[in-house]
Design an enzyme around this catalytic site. Structure first.
Site, mmCIF file in Angstrom:
data_model
loop_
_atom_site.group_PDB
_atom_site.id
_atom_site.type_symbol
_atom_site.label_atom_id
_atom_site.label_comp_id
_atom_site.label_asym_id
_atom_site.label_seq_id
_atom_site.Cartn_x
_atom_site.Cartn_y
_atom_site.Cartn_z
ATOM 1 N N TRP A 7 8.075 -4.712 -1.421
ATOM 2 C CA TRP A 7 7.407 -4.810 -2.720
ATOM 3 C C TRP A 7 8.427 -4.915 -3.847
ATOM 4 O O TRP A 7 8.258 -5.680 -4.790
ATOM 5 C CB TRP A 7 6.469 -3.635 -2.915
ATOM 6 C CG TRP A 7 5.584 -3.644 -4.129
ATOM 7 C CD1 TRP A 7 5.102 -2.548 -4.777
ATOM 8 C CD2 TRP A 7 5.011 -4.773 -4.830
ATOM 9 N NE1 TRP A 7 4.297 -2.909 -5.825
ATOM 10 C CE2 TRP A 7 4.223 -4.285 -5.883
ATOM 11 C CE3 TRP A 7 5.122 -6.146 -4.662
ATOM 12 C CZ2 TRP A 7 3.543 -5.109 -6.778
ATOM 13 C CZ3 TRP A 7 4.440 -6.984 -5.563
ATOM 14 C CH2 TRP A 7 3.661 -6.469 -6.600
ATOM 15 N N ALA A 45 2.471 -7.201 -0.590
ATOM 16 C CA ALA A 45 3.723 -7.861 -0.954
ATOM 17 C C ALA A 45 3.885 -9.237 -0.320
ATOM 18 O O ALA A 45 4.270 -10.195 -1.000
ATOM 19 C CB ALA A 45 4.900 -6.963 -0.583
ATOM 20 N N LYS A 89 -6.671 5.013 -2.754
ATOM 21 C CA LYS A 89 -7.041 3.900 -1.853
ATOM 22 C C LYS A 89 -6.224 3.944 -0.569
ATOM 23 O O LYS A 89 -6.691 3.499 0.486
ATOM 24 C CB LYS A 89 -6.899 2.561 -2.558
ATOM 25 C CG LYS A 89 -5.505 2.255 -3.101
ATOM 26 C CD LYS A 89 -4.662 1.461 -2.159
ATOM 27 C CE LYS A 89 -3.265 1.256 -2.714
ATOM 28 N NZ LYS A 89 -2.409 0.419 -1.862
ATOM 29 N N THR A 94 -6.417 -3.166 0.423
ATOM 30 C CA THR A 94 -5.699 -2.230 1.284
ATOM 31 C C THR A 94 -6.520 -1.839 2.509
ATOM 32 O O THR A 94 -5.971 -1.611 3.585
ATOM 33 C CB THR A 94 -5.317 -0.967 0.485
ATOM 34 O OG1 THR A 94 -4.604 -1.363 -0.689
ATOM 35 C CG2 THR A 94 -4.430 -0.040 1.294
#
Length: 332
Positions: free
Chosen positions: A6, A139, A190, A247
């Site tokens: 990321w 990412a 999350k 996610t």
């Protein structure tokens, strides 16, 4: 600061944004792995991003003081649980007029502080110089220039807008917000819900089950965020619903992957050994539950996941606890 998937990807976003606007920009990437740093010098980060080419504006260094010298924007992309120690070591080199942007999505164990709170505590910077970026931030998809939206949150709208303008690339569209708490809580919880969804998938449960866990997980996230002073509408946006859906549903999600391995019967130690990157939800889940309990917020999915992680609940007995709340209206 951080040359993982990321951190490197966001450096690429900044480089592509500068090229798109025709503005010169120097982007320095700090990493602690000499092989990764050497690879970035060749405009690659094969360990994390395969053969994706990085902009020429990006250079890399093993020296944090060199990376931070004269920086206008300092982007932090290290594991949440290592932030305090690393930032303490770096803080003397952070320019006092720099804006610090957090890409991290975790709560600090022991203090239950959000990353922006840790940054403020360690650096003594004012709120208008601390920002967070959240949203559906897988990412590899972003590194491949696949279109995505994101949220830049800062208590000062002008600062959020400056950061947003700095990272607007043809494939990366940031929105601005002043709700730092909401953006962070959405990104933190999350990960825990993604563990639960991953466990469901590992146990070969159906789409109805996963959709229910995602939806009720959003309800848990919203209850906690609002209790902490966040704006309700943030949870319906990219930093809430958007990040949660990405996610919980993507094979690229580390937390979804970790949950799936847990659902297949691996313990947390075995999951950690199998994965090459940190699944923040495993580290942050106990802190999320502790924060919720301190504020009187009911989070049954989070509680069930924490029980599994602590070895207090066999994964086979997780199913009935996912929907264990007493009967009430859906909005409660």
């Amino acid at each position: 600061m951080g040359a993982g998937s990321w951190g490197t990807t966001f450096a690429k976003v900044l480089g592509d944004a500068a090229a798109n606007h025709g503005s010169p920009r120097s982007i320095r990437l700090w990493g602690r792995n000499p092989e990764v740093v050497a690879d970035v010098a060749r405009h690659r980060n094969a360990r994390y991003l395969g053969d994706i080419e990085l902009p020429a504006a990006i250079t890399a260094t093993l020296d944090p003081s060199e990376a931070l010298e004269g920086a206008q924007l300092v982007v932090l992309a290290v594991p949440a649980q290592s932030l305090r120690a690393q930032l303490t070591a770096w803080s003397a080199h952070v320019p006092r007029d720099a804006v610090v942007l957090s890409l991290m999505k975790g709560l600090e164990l022991g203090t239950d502080k959000r990353m922006s709170e840790v940054i403020a505590e360690v650096t003594s910077l004012p709120p208008e110089q601390i920002a967070v970026l959240s949203g559906p931030n897988l990412a590899m998809e972003i590194a491949r220039s696949q279109p995505t939206g994101a949220v830049v949150a800062c208590t000062d709208h002008a600062t959020a807008q400056w950061i947003a303008e700095s990272c607007t690339a043809p494939y990366f569209r940031p929105y601005m917000s002043t709700d730092v708490t909401g953006a962070e809580i959405g990104g933190i919880v999350k990960n825990v819900i993604a563990l639960a969804v991953g466990i469901c998938e590992g146990k070969e449960m159906g789409d109805n089950t996963k959709a229910t866990v995602i939806t009720r997980g959003l309800a848990e996230t919203t209850r906690l965020a609002v209790a902490l002073g966040a704006d309700l509408t943030t949870m319906a946006g990219l930093a809430g619903l958007g990040d949660l859906v990405a996610t919980c549903s993507s094979k690229l999600s580390r937390n979804h992957t970790a949950g799936r391995l847990l659902g297949q019967g691996l313990d947390t130690e075995a999951v950690g050994a199998r994965m090459t990157q940190v699944a923040e939800g495993i580290k942050s889940a106990p802190a999320v539950l502790e924060l919720a309990q301190r504020h009187g917020v009911d989070m049954p999915i989070t509680a069930a996941v924490v029980a599994v992680l602590r070895g207090e609940l066999p994964v086979e007995k997780l199913e009935p606890l996912l929907l264990a709340r007493q009967l009430k209206s859906e909005g409660d």
